[in-house]
Design a protein around this motif. Structure first.
Motif, mmCIF file in Angstrom:
data_model
loop_
_atom_site.group_PDB
_atom_site.id
_atom_site.type_symbol
_atom_site.label_atom_id
_atom_site.label_comp_id
_atom_site.label_asym_id
_atom_site.label_seq_id
_atom_site.Cartn_x
_atom_site.Cartn_y
_atom_site.Cartn_z
ATOM 1 N N SER A 40 1.146 -1.032 -0.174
ATOM 2 C CA SER A 40 0.413 0.378 -0.098
ATOM 3 C C SER A 40 0.827 1.378 -0.342
ATOM 4 N N VAL A 41 0.224 2.280 -0.201
ATOM 5 C CA VAL A 41 0.963 3.407 -0.919
ATOM 6 C C VAL A 41 -0.043 4.765 -0.002
ATOM 7 N N THR A 42 1.539 5.907 0.745
ATOM 8 C CA THR A 42 0.478 6.820 1.337
ATOM 9 C C THR A 42 1.267 8.191 1.072
ATOM 10 N N GLY A 43 0.580 8.995 0.278
ATOM 11 C CA GLY A 43 1.392 10.513 0.054
ATOM 12 C C GLY A 43 1.787 10.032 -0.389
ATOM 13 N N MET A 44 1.195 9.664 -2.170
ATOM 14 C CA MET A 44 1.450 9.401 -3.894
ATOM 15 C C MET A 44 0.004 10.652 -4.124
ATOM 16 N N PRO A 45 1.151 11.245 -4.735
ATOM 17 C CA PRO A 45 0.433 12.539 -5.498
ATOM 18 C C PRO A 45 -0.069 12.164 -6.865
ATOM 19 N N GLY A 46 -1.464 12.142 -6.776
ATOM 20 C CA GLY A 46 -2.318 12.213 -7.887
ATOM 21 C C GLY A 46 -2.695 12.627 -9.231
ATOM 22 N N MET A 47 -3.137 12.329 -9.983
ATOM 23 C CA MET A 47 -3.471 12.992 -11.220
ATOM 24 C C MET A 47 -4.403 13.988 -11.005
ATOM 25 N N PRO A 48 -2.912 15.010 -12.052
ATOM 26 C CA PRO A 48 -3.377 16.991 -10.825
ATOM 27 C C PRO A 48 -4.865 16.967 -12.445
ATOM 28 N N ASN A 162 7.355 13.690 0.948
ATOM 29 C CA ASN A 162 7.148 12.287 1.264
ATOM 30 C C ASN A 162 6.197 11.338 0.940
ATOM 31 N N MET A 163 6.652 10.155 0.308
ATOM 32 C CA MET A 163 5.581 8.859 -0.080
ATOM 33 C C MET A 163 5.672 7.699 0.751
ATOM 34 N N ASN A 164 5.270 6.814 1.998
ATOM 35 C CA ASN A 164 5.065 5.996 2.339
ATOM 36 C C ASN A 164 4.477 4.691 1.957
ATOM 37 N N MET A 165 5.360 3.752 1.559
ATOM 38 C CA MET A 165 4.675 2.711 1.238
ATOM 39 C C MET A 165 5.491 1.094 1.651
ATOM 40 N N ASP A 166 4.345 -0.056 1.981
ATOM 41 C CA ASP A 166 4.372 -1.043 3.004
ATOM 42 C C ASP A 166 4.241 -2.012 2.472
ATOM 43 N N LEU A 167 5.110 -2.994 2.394
ATOM 44 C CA LEU A 167 5.019 -4.245 1.455
ATOM 45 C C LEU A 167 5.231 -5.266 2.781
ATOM 46 N N THR A 168 4.064 -6.745 2.442
ATOM 47 C CA THR A 168 4.338 -7.570 3.463
ATOM 48 C C THR A 168 4.358 -8.607 2.347
ATOM 49 N N PHE A 169 5.458 -9.224 3.186
ATOM 50 C CA PHE A 169 5.298 -10.921 1.457
ATOM 51 C C PHE A 169 5.279 -12.112 2.759
ATOM 52 N N LYS A 170 4.959 -13.239 1.515
ATOM 53 C CA LYS A 170 5.190 -14.388 1.909
ATOM 54 C C LYS A 170 5.700 -15.129 0.836
ATOM 55 N N SER A 171 6.483 -16.088 0.595
ATOM 56 C CA SER A 171 7.107 -16.740 0.137
ATOM 57 C C SER A 171 7.640 -18.373 0.013
ATOM 58 N N LYS A 172 7.288 -19.226 -1.170
ATOM 59 C CA LYS A 172 7.136 -20.941 -0.645
ATOM 60 C C LYS A 172 8.331 -21.377 -1.571
ATOM 61 N N TYR A 173 9.095 -21.847 -1.308
ATOM 62 C CA TYR A 173 9.431 -22.668 -2.268
ATOM 63 C C TYR A 173 9.213 -23.592 -3.430
ATOM 64 N N LEU A 174 8.783 -23.383 -5.071
ATOM 65 C CA LEU A 174 8.165 -24.011 -5.836
ATOM 66 C C LEU A 174 9.752 -25.807 -6.055
ATOM 67 N N GLY A 175 10.593 -25.541 -6.028
ATOM 68 C CA GLY A 175 11.416 -26.037 -6.846
ATOM 69 C C GLY A 175 13.287 -26.306 -7.104
ATOM 70 N N ALA A 176 13.698 -27.118 -7.206
ATOM 71 C CA ALA A 176 15.320 -26.727 -7.898
ATOM 72 C C ALA A 176 15.539 -25.757 -8.731
ATOM 73 N N ALA A 177 14.845 -26.174 -10.166
ATOM 74 C CA ALA A 177 15.088 -25.129 -11.172
ATOM 75 C C ALA A 177 14.389 -24.066 -12.012
ATOM 76 N N CYS A 178 15.280 -23.050 -11.546
ATOM 77 C CA CYS A 178 14.512 -21.899 -12.232
ATOM 78 C C CYS A 178 13.993 -21.769 -13.410
ATOM 79 N N GLY A 179 14.031 -22.594 -14.520
ATOM 80 C CA GLY A 179 14.237 -22.195 -15.684
ATOM 81 C C GLY A 179 14.426 -20.892 -16.082
ATOM 82 N N ASP A 180 14.073 -20.030 -16.698
ATOM 83 C CA ASP A 180 13.679 -19.012 -17.506
ATOM 84 C C ASP A 180 13.506 -17.976 -16.769
ATOM 85 N N VAL A 181 13.646 -17.998 -15.182
ATOM 86 C CA VAL A 181 13.464 -16.892 -14.172
ATOM 87 C C VAL A 181 14.374 -16.782 -13.582
ATOM 88 N N LYS A 182 14.526 -15.236 -13.567
ATOM 89 C CA LYS A 182 16.172 -14.575 -12.966
ATOM 90 C C LYS A 182 16.462 -14.633 -11.703
#
Length: 182
Positions: A40-48, A162-182
């Motif tokens: 979520s973001v607070t303090g972001m300037p909106g469209m004029p 000032n603009m504030n951004m708060d992030l929460t994340f959760k992550s789970k392991y899918l496997g050893a091979a990343c394929g095309d993902v960097k």
């Protein structure tokens, strides 16, 4: 004797500072991870107002929907991405964050299960000569070697606003091979 003690304290302090710069790596599996981020973001300037006034009702609705989807108004937004976690990223404390050249990082605490880091980023000057800077904190907790949760708080200052951004994340392991993902 006093000189020897002083020298020993200086050497030990130097080792402590060096150790603080190199984090204890989180106990994580290398490979492909799915990361779900809510922000979520607070303090972001909106469209004029004059720009909004010139839009048709459909255009205005599209802009407002896009801003809401990106978490720029109307509450939090959630995204799911895939991330390739490498040994190098884990050792640098960057398994779930970007490495940007214009940022300095300070490890607050680190262990095999917890990482807390502060950062400061200085963006290039814009064409009007103004600079944008960001300060923040990242906290990552390894619940297991295949399950992680964390949070980030960022304060960005641009042209004295000032603009504030708060992030929460959760992550789970899918496997050893990343394929095309960097």
């Amino acid at each position: 004797m006093r000189t020897t003690i002083l020298l020993a304290l200086i050497v030990l302090s130097s080792f402590a500072l060096l150790a603080a710069d190199k984090p204890t790596p989180l106990n994580l599996k290398e490979g492909l991870w799915e990361v779900t981020t809510t922000h979520s973001v607070t303090g972001m300037p909106g469209m004029p107002p004059d720009a909004l006034a010139k839009m048709t009702p459909d255009q205005r609705a599209q802009v407002e929907a896009m801003m809401k989807q990106k978490g720029l108004g109307g509450g939090p937004s959630t995204n799911v991405i895939k991330n390739c976690v490498t040994r190098e990223k884990i050792e640098k404390g960057l398994a779930f964050s970007d490495s940007r050249e214009n940022c300095t990082r300070t490890i607050v605490s680190s262990s095999a299960r917890h990482l807390e880091m502060k950062f400061h980023c200085e963006d290039k000057k814009s064409t009007d000569g103004s600079k944008t800077g960001s300060d923040g904190t990242i906290v990552v907790d390894a619940i297991g070697s295949d399950n992680v949760k964390g949070s980030t708080h960022i304060v960005t200052n641009s042209n004295g606003r000032n603009m504030n951004m708060d992030l929460t994340f959760k992550s789970k392991y899918l496997g050893a091979a990343c394929g095309d993902v960097k």
